[in-house]
Design an enzyme around this catalytic site. Structure first.
Site, short mmCIF file in Angstrom:
data_model
loop_
_atom_site.label_atom_id
_atom_site.label_comp_id
_atom_site.label_asym_id
_atom_site.label_seq_id
_atom_site.Cartn_x
_atom_site.Cartn_y
_atom_site.Cartn_z
N SER A 128 2.74 -0.01 6.09
CA SER A 128 3.86 0.37 6.96
C SER A 128 4.88 -0.74 7.11
O SER A 128 6.08 -0.46 7.28
CB SER A 128 3.32 0.81 8.33
OG SER A 128 2.45 -0.16 8.86
N GLY A 160 -0.64 1.86 9.63
CA GLY A 160 0.07 1.67 10.88
C GLY A 160 -0.75 1.26 12.08
O GLY A 160 -0.29 1.37 13.21
N HIS A 181 -8.38 1.09 -3.88
CA HIS A 181 -9.27 0.84 -2.74
C HIS A 181 -9.97 2.16 -2.42
O HIS A 181 -9.36 3.08 -1.87
CB HIS A 181 -8.43 0.35 -1.55
CG HIS A 181 -9.18 0.20 -0.28
ND1 HIS A 181 -8.56 -0.03 0.94
CD2 HIS A 181 -10.52 0.21 -0.01
CE1 HIS A 181 -9.47 -0.12 1.90
NE2 HIS A 181 -10.67 0.04 1.34
N SER A 232 0.85 -1.20 0.00
CA SER A 232 0.00 0.00 0.00
C SER A 232 0.88 1.23 0.00
O SER A 232 1.65 1.46 0.95
CB SER A 232 -0.89 0.01 1.24
OG SER A 232 -1.37 1.33 1.45
N ASP A 288 -4.75 3.68 -1.94
CA ASP A 288 -5.82 3.99 -0.99
C ASP A 288 -6.40 5.38 -1.22
O ASP A 288 -5.67 6.38 -1.13
CB ASP A 288 -5.28 3.91 0.44
CG ASP A 288 -5.06 2.47 0.89
OD1 ASP A 288 -6.02 1.69 0.85
OD2 ASP A 288 -3.92 2.14 1.26
N GLY A 329 -8.88 4.16 7.17
CA GLY A 329 -8.59 5.57 7.35
C GLY A 329 -7.12 5.88 7.57
O GLY A 329 -6.68 6.97 7.25
N PHE A 330 -6.39 4.93 8.12
CA PHE A 330 -5.00 5.20 8.46
C PHE A 330 -4.13 3.96 8.31
O PHE A 330 -4.61 2.84 8.54
CB PHE A 330 -4.89 5.69 9.92
CG PHE A 330 -5.75 6.89 10.19
CD1 PHE A 330 -5.28 8.17 9.88
CD2 PHE A 330 -7.03 6.74 10.70
CE1 PHE A 330 -6.09 9.28 10.10
CE2 PHE A 330 -7.84 7.85 10.92
CZ PHE A 330 -7.36 9.12 10.61
N ASP A 345 -6.46 -6.43 4.44
CA ASP A 345 -5.85 -5.10 4.46
C ASP A 345 -5.85 -4.53 5.88
O ASP A 345 -6.92 -4.30 6.45
CB ASP A 345 -6.65 -4.19 3.51
CG ASP A 345 -6.06 -2.79 3.37
OD1 ASP A 345 -4.98 -2.52 3.92
OD2 ASP A 345 -6.70 -1.97 2.68
N GLY A 346 -4.66 -4.31 6.42
CA GLY A 346 -4.53 -3.63 7.71
C GLY A 346 -3.73 -4.42 8.72
O GLY A 346 -4.11 -5.53 9.08
N GLY A 347 -2.60 -3.85 9.12
CA GLY A 347 -1.80 -4.48 10.18
C GLY A 347 -1.11 -5.77 9.78
O GLY A 347 -0.71 -6.56 10.64
N MET A 391 -12.18 4.46 -0.41
CA MET A 391 -12.84 4.72 0.88
C MET A 391 -13.52 6.07 0.71
O MET A 391 -13.07 7.10 1.26
CB MET A 391 -11.79 4.73 2.00
CG MET A 391 -11.28 3.32 2.32
SD MET A 391 -9.69 3.30 3.19
CE MET A 391 -8.58 3.38 1.79
N MET A 448 -8.99 8.17 0.04
CA MET A 448 -9.77 8.59 1.22
C MET A 448 -10.32 9.98 0.99
O MET A 448 -9.61 10.84 0.46
CB MET A 448 -8.89 8.57 2.47
CG MET A 448 -8.23 7.21 2.71
SD MET A 448 -7.30 7.21 4.23
CE MET A 448 -6.56 5.58 4.17
N HIS A 472 -1.25 -1.29 -4.31
CA HIS A 472 -2.50 -0.94 -3.61
C HIS A 472 -2.54 0.58 -3.40
O HIS A 472 -1.62 1.17 -2.82
CB HIS A 472 -2.54 -1.69 -2.28
CG HIS A 472 -3.83 -1.55 -1.53
ND1 HIS A 472 -4.95 -2.28 -1.84
CD2 HIS A 472 -4.17 -0.75 -0.49
CE1 HIS A 472 -5.93 -1.96 -1.01
NE2 HIS A 472 -5.50 -1.02 -0.19
N MET A 512 -11.19 -5.82 5.68
CA MET A 512 -10.40 -4.88 6.46
C MET A 512 -10.07 -5.52 7.81
O MET A 512 -10.97 -5.96 8.54
CB MET A 512 -11.18 -3.59 6.72
CG MET A 512 -11.44 -2.73 5.49
SD MET A 512 -9.99 -2.33 4.50
CE MET A 512 -9.00 -1.40 5.68
C1 DX5 Z 1 -6.21 1.66 5.69
C2 DX5 Z 1 -5.76 1.31 4.27
C3 DX5 Z 1 -4.62 0.38 4.20
C4 DX5 Z 1 -3.34 0.86 4.85
C5 DX5 Z 1 -2.74 -0.33 5.50
O1 DX5 Z 1 -7.44 2.31 5.62
O2 DX5 Z 1 -6.84 0.73 3.54
O3 DX5 Z 1 -4.39 -0.07 2.86
O4 DX5 Z 1 -2.41 1.40 3.96
O5 DX5 Z 1 -1.63 0.09 6.22
P1 DX5 Z 1 -0.85 -0.88 7.20
O6 DX5 Z 1 -0.35 -2.05 6.38
O7 DX5 Z 1 0.23 -0.01 7.72
O8 DX5 Z 1 -1.83 -1.33 8.25
ZN ZN Z 2 -6.38 -0.21 1.57
#
Ligand code: DX5
Ligand code: ZN
Length: 226
Positions: A205, A152, A73, A9, A36, A149-150, A182-184, A75, A38, A34, A144
């Site tokens: 991240s 990390g 993606h 991402s 993102d 939204g963020f 997607d996420g963490g 959002m 927003m 990927h 998700m």
């Molecule tokens: C969050 C995004 C993700 C984000 C994941 O809303 O959709 O794609 O970049 O970031 P990490 O891998 O750091 O959780």
């Molecule tokens: Zn994403």
């Protein structure tokens, strides 16, 4: 099970050098890019739009010229006009959140009619219900594992059970649908997520937060046994 894919991402990339960052992460072994989007409305953050996608598109290829899919993606709310704009900007996959579209089936049709693969995204607390009724129009199911939204944030464990359920629905449909998460996602949890049935892994991240992208992607592949 389809082959495992890694989708870095660019949300965590250096925005002042996005083209270079995309090329570097492809060189390091990325399968998809990927992207993102927003809107500070559906999610409390604001990122990049179709003009940036169009500018990055020529960078989404391997040194030998093979294209790397641009995985958008969304959002955003509403969805349809921006989905169309991203298709025109060169997106290969466009995913959206069902609660952000008034007519989910119509949006899925619109994305495919624009020549893209369509994706439906489920937040941690969103049930998979809608999927059953539109699975014939879906190419990617994106779960998700954080609230959108963020970058990390920490992986939400409840996603594992949902992932198992989504995998069963996909298998039962007999369709060629990717199950993306997607996420963490990090080196130390990617195996668990794969064991729950995911085949496509977004990581922001974990990859862009480290100086050597290849080391991270290689370590993820070792964990996946691929
Ligand atoms: C969050 C995004 C993700 C984000 C994941 O809303 O959709 O794609 O970049 O970031 P990490 O891998 O750091 O959780
Ligand atoms: Zn994403």
């Amino acid at each position: 099970m389809p082959a495992h894919l890694i989708a870095p991402s660019i949300l965590s990339a250096d925005f002042a050098r996005l083209g270079e960052e995309v090329r570097a992460v492809i060189e390091a072994g990325a399968d998809w890019i990927h992207f993102d989007v927003m809107d500070n409305h559906y999610v409390p953050n604001l990122t990049i739009g179709p003009a940036v996608a169009a500018a990055l598109k020529p960078h989404c290829q391997r040194p030998d010229g093979r294209a790397v899919p641009l995985d958008v993606h969304l959002m955003v709310e509403p969805v349809d006009a921006l989905a169309q704009a991203f298709a025109e900007a060169g997106a290969d996959i466009i995913s959206f959140h069902p609660e952000a579209s008034r007519h989910v089936d119509r949006t899925l049709q619109l994305i495919r009619a624009a020549g893209c693969r369509s994706g439906l995204v489920f937040n941690p607390a969103t049930p998979l219900g809608a999927l059953e009724w539109v699975i014939d129009k879906v190419d990617v199911v994106l779960l998700m594992s954080v609230n959108p939204g963020f970058g990390g944030q920490s992986f939400i464990d409840g996603t594992l059970a949902k992932c198992e359920r989504a995998r069963k629905l996909i298998e039962a449909s007999g369709r060629d649908i990717r199950l993306q998460i997607d996420g963490g996602i990090k080196i130390d949890n990617i195996r668990r997520v794969a064991d729950a049935g995911a085949d496509t892994f977004v990581a922001g991240s974990a990859i862009f937060g480290k100086p050597n992208y290849r080391e991270v992607i290689d370590a993820m592949r070792r964990e996946l046994g691929a």
